[in-house]
Write a protein that holds these residues in place. Structure first.
Motif, PDB file in Angstrom:
ATOM      1  N   TRP A 146       0.814  -1.206   0.000  1.00  0.00           N
ATOM      2  CA  TRP A 146       0.000   0.000   0.000  1.00  0.00           C
ATOM      3  C   TRP A 146       0.852   1.262   0.000  1.00  0.00           C
ATOM      4  O   TRP A 146       0.437   2.302  -0.505  1.00  0.00           O
TER       5      TRP A 146
ATOM      6  N   HIS B  95      -8.777  -1.017  -3.692  1.00  0.00           N
ATOM      7  CA  HIS B  95      -7.972   0.076  -3.156  1.00  0.00           C
ATOM      8  C   HIS B  95      -8.859   1.010  -2.336  1.00  0.00           C
ATOM      9  O   HIS B  95     -10.086   1.000  -2.459  1.00  0.00           O
ATOM     10  N   GLY B  96      -8.199   1.823  -1.522  1.00  0.00           N
ATOM     11  CA  GLY B  96      -8.910   2.768  -0.679  1.00  0.00           C
ATOM     12  C   GLY B  96      -8.214   4.110  -0.668  1.00  0.00           C
ATOM     13  O   GLY B  96      -7.315   4.374  -1.469  1.00  0.00           O
ATOM     14  N   SER B  97      -8.566   4.958   0.273  1.00  0.00           N
ATOM     15  CA  SER B  97      -8.108   6.346   0.256  1.00  0.00           C
ATOM     16  C   SER B  97      -7.009   6.654   1.265  1.00  0.00           C
ATOM     17  O   SER B  97      -6.661   7.810   1.468  1.00  0.00           O
ATOM     18  N   SER B  98      -6.437   5.630   1.877  1.00  0.00           N
ATOM     19  CA  SER B  98      -5.387   5.849   2.872  1.00  0.00           C
ATOM     20  C   SER B  98      -4.010   5.706   2.223  1.00  0.00           C
ATOM     21  O   SER B  98      -3.661   4.632   1.726  1.00  0.00           O
ATOM     22  N   LEU B  99      -3.231   6.779   2.231  1.00  0.00           N
ATOM     23  CA  LEU B  99      -1.916   6.761   1.580  1.00  0.00           C
ATOM     24  C   LEU B  99      -1.007   5.692   2.155  1.00  0.00           C
ATOM     25  O   LEU B  99      -0.252   5.053   1.436  1.00  0.00           O
ATOM     26  N   GLY B 100      -1.058   5.495   3.456  1.00  0.00           N
ATOM     27  CA  GLY B 100      -0.170   4.534   4.083  1.00  0.00           C
ATOM     28  C   GLY B 100      -0.758   3.155   4.226  1.00  0.00           C
ATOM     29  O   GLY B 100      -0.194   2.311   4.922  1.00  0.00           O
ATOM     30  N   ASN B 101      -1.892   2.907   3.564  1.00  0.00           N
ATOM     31  CA  ASN B 101      -2.567   1.633   3.795  1.00  0.00           C
ATOM     32  C   ASN B 101      -3.012   0.960   2.514  1.00  0.00           C
ATOM     33  O   ASN B 101      -2.529  -0.129   2.182  1.00  0.00           O
ATOM     34  N   ASP B 102      -3.912   1.571   1.755  1.00  0.00           N
ATOM     35  CA  ASP B 102      -4.537   0.837   0.652  1.00  0.00           C
ATOM     36  C   ASP B 102      -4.676   1.658  -0.624  1.00  0.00           C
ATOM     37  O   ASP B 102      -5.473   1.340  -1.494  1.00  0.00           O
ATOM     38  N   ALA B 103      -3.921   2.737  -0.775  1.00  0.00           N
ATOM     39  CA  ALA B 103      -4.061   3.614  -1.932  1.00  0.00           C
ATOM     40  C   ALA B 103      -3.615   2.929  -3.219  1.00  0.00           C
ATOM     41  O   ALA B 103      -2.764   2.036  -3.218  1.00  0.00           O
TER      42      ALA B 103
ATOM     43  N   ASP C 223      -8.398   5.949  -4.645  1.00  0.00           N
ATOM     44  CA  ASP C 223      -9.171   4.794  -4.205  1.00  0.00           C
ATOM     45  C   ASP C 223      -9.695   3.953  -5.374  1.00  0.00           C
ATOM     46  O   ASP C 223     -10.575   3.099  -5.184  1.00  0.00           O
TER      47      ASP C 223
END
Length: 477
Positions: A19, A246-254, A323
């Motif tokens: 991520w 994918h998601g909207s967290s830069l440090g997680n799931d972008a 995302d």
């Protein structure tokens, strides 16, 4: 290196690698030695880790390079300027090479062995399809690769590079076995540990058939490609597609494309004067639209800009937004495999046209209504709206199929695989010299550490075995 098998996998480590989009961390040896990481993990955790690794393999660095070399994107700054003209070194592929073998193939082989011992056929089936996806990606891009002896460091510290055709044969056998396991569906149900389908065996079976069709297409077995594609992904709404979430967290799931373009390497990769956006842009001189095709919505989904000054669309709702989910194996690809294979296997124009229209109907659901109206056979006659070049109907139909696939797979590695295996039938412009790139380079770590690595290794312009001959479509009448 391919001989090393990690007997640990933690989702935390792999998720951080994926991520954050930080490819360089994949090969950091300190992870192997830290006492803070477990040496064993539950099978569900290992499965999730391998699936996360699969996402990065499919929409990370390999996908960006494929997109640049197929003129879907443009290398615009620093290292990517060199990449734009096919100037690349072996070290550029080390991290992705290690990701494929250490974090996917090594883990799935361990998981498959554990699942076999415990009689967990559903788990084994999912792991096998995951490994086949990674193995197929690697042999398509690199040619001969370590496969039969990979992941067995004690027995094979220097695994041999299996001939590419043997790897494809092994992948077909694996996928056949995976389908049987998934049909049985016994043992542990991984549930939500399967981040793609929540362990829905029926969807994995469809994906396995589409992968079999994809790989038979790679090797030129069009009859088998047609047979398996007809059993492949069949949900036009995309519910059966293999999609990286994918998601909207830069440090997680972008989304890794977003991370690269907007955060990590701003300005390195654009789509300036690239071929794909030029085909889609209604204002372009080579716009492909016609009375039945309106590409304006698809253009706006993938790209922004005008007058050739294109960039990737990373805004909300765009294909490369923070995302935005990423398609890996899809219904549209499957239908276009049916279309091409039907035409080349037995000259079945009607089946090919029907499959092309199925793909267009799915696109119309996303970008319409009315953007992609069904074609009629007469549209492919000389002078028809789908045959402005005045080719034979069969050749015009094949050109439309391959061009549609090229534009339906923007950012997907398969666009590069298609360009090479079809001898660039659709005429993707060559950015430097007079040769289209034919392969990626073996990772530098593998060349240095494996005594069985080819010496000298093949270069960028040396075709792999499956692409060495002429594409049959070139002689289609």
């Amino acid at each position: 290196m391919t001989g090393r098998l990690h007997r640990w996998t933690t989702l935390v480590v792999l998720a951080a690698l994926f991520w954050a989009g930080c490819d360089a961390l994949v090969n950091d040896e300190k992870f192997d030695k830290s006492p803070n990481f477990a040496t064993e993990a539950p099978p569900e955790r290992i499965l999730t880790g391998a699936l996360v690794g699969s996402i990065l393999l499919q929409d990370g660095d390999l996908a960006r390079t494929s997109g640049v070399w197929t003129h879907q994107f443009t290398g615009a700054d620093r290292q990517y300027q060199a990449l734009n003209v096919y100037n690349v070194t072996a070290d550029a592929f080390t991290n992705m090479w290690n990701l494929a073998y250490q974090d996917i193939i090594g883990q799935t082989r361990y998981l498959r062995a554990e699942a076999t011992a415990g009689g967990h056929r559903l788990m084994r089936g999912i792991a096998t399809v995951t490994e086949a996806l990674a193995g197929g990606t690697m042999t398509a891009l690199f040619g001969d690769i370590p496969f039969s002896q990979a992941g067995q460091p004690d027995e094979y510290p220097n695994p041999v590079f299996d001939p590419q055709l043997q790897v494809y044969d092994a992948l077909q056998q694996m996928l056949a076995e995976a389908i049987e396991d998934l049909q049985a569906g016994t043992g542990i149900n991984p549930g939500s540990a399967d981040i793609f389908f929540n362990s829905d065996a029926s969807k994995w079976i469809k994906v396995a058939h589409t992968l079999r069709a994809r790989y038979y297409l790679h090797t030129g077995n069009y009859a088998q490609a047609l047979q398996h594609a007809q059993m492949g992904i069949d949900a036009p709404d995309g519910s059966g597609d293999l999609i990286a979430p994918h998601g909207s967290s830069l440090g997680n799931d972008a989304n890794p494309f977003y991370l690269f373009v907007e955060i990590e390497r701003s300005g390195y990769m654009t789509a300036s004067n690239a071929f794909a956006p030029s085909l889609l842009d209604p204002a372009s001189s080579i716009y492909r639209g016609n009375a039945k095709t309106d590409e304006s919505a698809r253009f706006a989904f993938y790209y922004a800009g005008e007058n050739g000054d294109y960039v990737l669309n990373t805004a909300n709702g765009g294909a490369f937004a923070i995302d935005a989910d990423f398609p890996i194996v899809t219904y549209v690809e499957n239908q276009l495999i049916i279309a091409e294979a039907a035409l080349l296997a037995n000259g079945d124009f009607n089946t090919a046209l029907a499959a092309l229209n199925n793909a267009r109907a799915a696109l119309d659901q996303k970008f319409g209504p009315g953007a992609y109206q069904p074609y009629a056979a007469s549209d492919f006659e000389a002078g028809g709206i789908a045959n402005p070049q005045g080719e034979s109907p069969n050749r015009a139909l094949l050109r439309e199929i391959l061009e549609e696939k090229y534009l339906s797979l923007i950012g997907n590695i398969e666009a590069f695989n298609d360009a090479r295996r079809t001898d660039n039938f659709i005429g993707i412009p060559i950015r430097a010299g007079n040769r289209f790139p034919q392969r990626f380079l073996y990772g530098l770590d593998e060349l240095n550490a494996n005594e069985n690595a080819p010496n000298p290794p093949p270069g960028v312009f040396e075709p792999t075995t499956v692409n060495a001959g002429d594409y049959p479509g070139l002689s289609l009448q």
